[in-house]
Write an enzyme that holds these catalytic residues in place. Structure first.
Site, PDB file in Angstrom:
ATOM      1  N   TYR A 168       0.656  -1.500   0.062  1.00 26.33           N
ATOM      2  CA  TYR A 168       0.417  -0.526  -0.086  1.00 26.33           C
ATOM      3  C   TYR A 168       1.086   0.921  -0.051  1.00 26.33           C
ATOM      4  CZ  TYR A 168      -2.856   3.571   1.515  1.00 26.33           C
ATOM      5  OH  TYR A 168      -3.823   5.024   2.003  1.00 26.33           O
TER       6      TYR A 168
ATOM      7  N   LYS B 136       1.085   4.054  -3.216  1.00 31.46           N
ATOM      8  CA  LYS B 136       0.518   5.194  -3.366  1.00 31.46           C
ATOM      9  C   LYS B 136       1.872   6.256  -3.019  1.00 31.46           C
ATOM     10  CE  LYS B 136      -2.980   6.685  -1.510  1.00 31.46           C
ATOM     11  NZ  LYS B 136      -4.052   6.551  -2.732  1.00 31.46           N
TER      12      LYS B 136
ATOM     13  N   PRO C   1      -3.379  13.183   3.448  1.00 31.25           N
ATOM     14  CA  PRO C   1      -3.272  12.908   4.538  1.00 31.25           C
ATOM     15  C   PRO C   1      -3.452  11.230   5.138  1.00 31.25           C
ATOM     16  CG  PRO C   1      -5.298  11.424   3.007  1.00 31.25           C
ATOM     17  CD  PRO C   1      -4.200  12.862   2.241  1.00 31.25           C
TER      18      PRO C   1
ATOM     19  N   VAL D 190      -7.715   8.372   7.725  1.00 34.51           N
ATOM     20  CA  VAL D 190      -8.761   8.988   8.333  1.00 34.51           C
ATOM     21  C   VAL D 190     -10.137   8.857   9.003  1.00 34.51           C
ATOM     22  CG1 VAL D 190     -10.484  10.274   6.814  1.00 34.51           C
ATOM     23  CG2 VAL D 190      -8.493  10.465   6.156  1.00 34.51           C
TER      24      VAL D 190
END
Length: 221
Positions: free
Chosen positions: A61, A65, A88, A91
């Site tokens: 992951y 990203k 971010p 969240v």
């Protein structure tokens, strides 16, 4: 996980490059792309995660990203696109979807006495603040570059302690349990985000709203 992240981002940017009415593009990346493994570092928007770190961890992951964001910046530079990137952290806040996403699942794990993997890297931000930051990135002419979206003062241990304080009947592990999550000492600088006029929702409020929302949707198991 890597191909959809990279090619999906490129597909959108290629389309934007063909449309003259598109004046600015906002990409949602992640703090996973701003990771430092040095506990003495201060992480700000200049930090890009070393991809070799994720390769060694097999953390796909974070790898996807970071690679997707790097690819977006290269393409935007080549095509002259006004690109702004939001980075971010985890969240949290009221849940809209009927299923758990990764960020909110971290809260469920903590309530259930589980320690999420690599949790010492996590930073958190309220979904309402994240949404507002995206809007500001569109509307504020001076917005540019990257923005780290994470409460700089809240660590994983803080989250765990607050959950025990707010919902002692739900949490399945005592706050003094030996399995208490670890934390990394690196700092996060969000001065640039604050320049957009973003004020952080108190983390206690965010956590309370998260758990209440999870209970309403029967997502606490």
């Amino acid at each position: 996980m890597i191909d959809p992240a990279v090619n999906g981002t490129l597909n959108v940017l290629r389309t934007c490059a063909k449309v003259s009415s598109v004046k600015r593009v906002i990409v949602t990346s992640s703090t996973a792309a701003t990771l430092s493994i040095n506990p003495n570092d201060v992480v700000d928007e200049t930090v890009f995660t070393d991809l070799s770190v994720y390769l060694a961890m097999k953390a796909w992951y974070g790898y996807s990203k970071t690679l997707a964001e790097e690819t977006a910046w290269r393409f935007a530079k080549e095509k002259g696109i006004d690109l702004v990137v939001m980075n971010p952290g985890n969240v949290i806040g009221p849940v809209l979807q009927p299923t758990l996403n990764y960020s909110v699942e971290v809260i469920v794990d903590l309530i259930n006495g589980k320690n999420p993997s690599n949790s010492f890297y996590y930073r958190f931000m309220d979904v309402r603040d994240v949404s507002l930051a995206h809007i500001k990135a569109f509307e504020v002419p001076s917005a540019s570059g990257r923005y780290i979206l994470a409460d700089p003062d809240v660590t994983m241990k803080d989250i765990q302690k607050l959950l025990h304080e707010l919902f002692p009947d739900l949490c399945r592990v005592d706050k003094d349990n030996e399995n208490e999550v670890g934390e990394m000492a690196y700092k996060v600088c969000v001065d640039k985000l604050k320049s957009l006029g973003i004020e952080f929702t108190p983390i206690k409020e965010s956590l309370k709203d998260t758990v209440v929302s999870l209970k309403e949707r029967c997502l606490l198991i």
